[in-house]
Design a protein around this motif. Sequence first.
Motif, PDB file in Angstrom:
ATOM      1  N   GLY A 109       0.723  -1.251   0.075  1.00  0.00           N
ATOM      2  CA  GLY A 109      -0.110  -0.009  -0.182  1.00  0.00           C
ATOM      3  C   GLY A 109       0.849   1.278   0.010  1.00  0.00           C
ATOM      4  O   GLY A 109       0.447   2.125  -0.868  1.00  0.00           O
ATOM      5  N   ILE A 110       1.868   1.342   0.944  1.00  0.00           N
ATOM      6  CA  ILE A 110       2.939   2.489   0.840  1.00  0.00           C
ATOM      7  C   ILE A 110       3.366   2.499  -0.457  1.00  0.00           C
ATOM      8  O   ILE A 110       3.585   3.770  -1.061  1.00  0.00           O
ATOM      9  CB  ILE A 110       3.848   2.554   2.013  1.00  0.00           C
ATOM     10  N   LYS A 111       3.813   1.386  -1.199  1.00  0.00           N
ATOM     11  CA  LYS A 111       4.336   1.617  -2.619  1.00  0.00           C
ATOM     12  C   LYS A 111       3.538   2.142  -3.542  1.00  0.00           C
ATOM     13  O   LYS A 111       3.942   2.987  -4.427  1.00  0.00           O
ATOM     14  CB  LYS A 111       5.056   0.207  -2.823  1.00  0.00           C
ATOM     15  N   GLU A 112       2.323   1.842  -3.412  1.00  0.00           N
ATOM     16  CA  GLU A 112       1.173   2.240  -4.544  1.00  0.00           C
ATOM     17  C   GLU A 112       1.037   3.577  -4.275  1.00  0.00           C
ATOM     18  O   GLU A 112       0.802   4.612  -5.038  1.00  0.00           O
ATOM     19  CB  GLU A 112       0.093   1.277  -4.120  1.00  0.00           C
ATOM     20  N   TYR A 113       0.895   4.019  -2.705  1.00  0.00           N
ATOM     21  CA  TYR A 113       0.952   5.695  -2.788  1.00  0.00           C
ATOM     22  C   TYR A 113       1.989   6.456  -3.238  1.00  0.00           C
ATOM     23  O   TYR A 113       1.576   7.460  -3.817  1.00  0.00           O
ATOM     24  CB  TYR A 113       0.851   5.806  -1.123  1.00  0.00           C
ATOM     25  N   VAL A 114       3.236   6.052  -3.002  1.00  0.00           N
ATOM     26  CA  VAL A 114       4.498   6.465  -3.649  1.00  0.00           C
ATOM     27  C   VAL A 114       4.241   6.819  -4.853  1.00  0.00           C
ATOM     28  O   VAL A 114       4.612   7.660  -5.763  1.00  0.00           O
ATOM     29  CB  VAL A 114       5.621   6.028  -2.774  1.00  0.00           C
ATOM     30  N   SER A 115       3.650   5.506  -5.592  1.00  0.00           N
ATOM     31  CA  SER A 115       3.766   5.479  -6.989  1.00  0.00           C
ATOM     32  C   SER A 115       2.622   6.386  -7.670  1.00  0.00           C
ATOM     33  O   SER A 115       2.992   7.277  -8.748  1.00  0.00           O
ATOM     34  CB  SER A 115       3.620   4.003  -7.567  1.00  0.00           C
ATOM     35  N   ALA A 116       1.694   6.571  -6.797  1.00  0.00           N
ATOM     36  CA  ALA A 116       0.654   7.484  -7.379  1.00  0.00           C
ATOM     37  C   ALA A 116       0.954   9.016  -6.976  1.00  0.00           C
ATOM     38  O   ALA A 116       0.003  10.087  -7.470  1.00  0.00           O
ATOM     39  CB  ALA A 116      -0.810   7.175  -6.893  1.00  0.00           C
ATOM     40  N   HIS A 117       2.044   9.350  -6.299  1.00  0.00           N
ATOM     41  CA  HIS A 117       1.951  10.659  -5.830  1.00  0.00           C
ATOM     42  C   HIS A 117       3.328  10.963  -5.852  1.00  0.00           C
ATOM     43  O   HIS A 117       4.306  10.955  -4.984  1.00  0.00           O
ATOM     44  CB  HIS A 117       1.844  10.551  -4.324  1.00  0.00           C
ATOM     45  N   PRO A 118       3.685  11.290  -7.179  1.00  0.00           N
ATOM     46  CA  PRO A 118       5.217  11.654  -7.568  1.00  0.00           C
ATOM     47  C   PRO A 118       5.631  12.880  -6.592  1.00  0.00           C
ATOM     48  O   PRO A 118       4.912  13.903  -6.329  1.00  0.00           O
ATOM     49  CB  PRO A 118       5.149  12.184  -9.058  1.00  0.00           C
ATOM     50  N   GLY A 119       6.760  12.745  -6.028  1.00  0.00           N
ATOM     51  CA  GLY A 119       7.090  13.867  -5.073  1.00  0.00           C
ATOM     52  C   GLY A 119       6.878  13.576  -3.660  1.00  0.00           C
ATOM     53  O   GLY A 119       7.086  14.410  -3.046  1.00  0.00           O
TER      54      GLY A 119
END
Length: 133
Positions: A109-119
């Motif tokens: 989930g944290i990996k998906e969050y970071v992928s969806a939120h560049p920066g």
Amino acid sequence: MPTLHRQKVTATAVQGEMSLDGSHYGWTLERAYADPEHACIPVGTYPLSIGWSEHFQCDMVHVGNVPGRAGILIHGGNHVADSLGCIMVGQNHNAALAMIDTCAALVRGIKEYVSAHPGATLEVVDDTVLVAA
């Protein structure tokens, strides 16, 4: 934004809570400040990115710009021995034993969050309310 709220420091571990956009996400476990080789990262704000991990042989969340350090990840684990200075995230925790129950879904989930939120960044905050020996 992911935020790590450090809550309890012992001789061997730093325990905390991770929130995501202000809501509880999971429990964290890191090595103690005093660990000579792999202490937890300093309080601050760090860029997050997705990149290959040789150790895990898959893409992981990398915590960047840590002073004097490289290869800091957010990953699963149960005990401080499961990390070399990284941030472990889990679903349940046992504060008395400095343990968390790792949860692959939280790591994913944290990996998906970071992928969806560049920066995206991680804010590490010291909210320590108890210091135990």
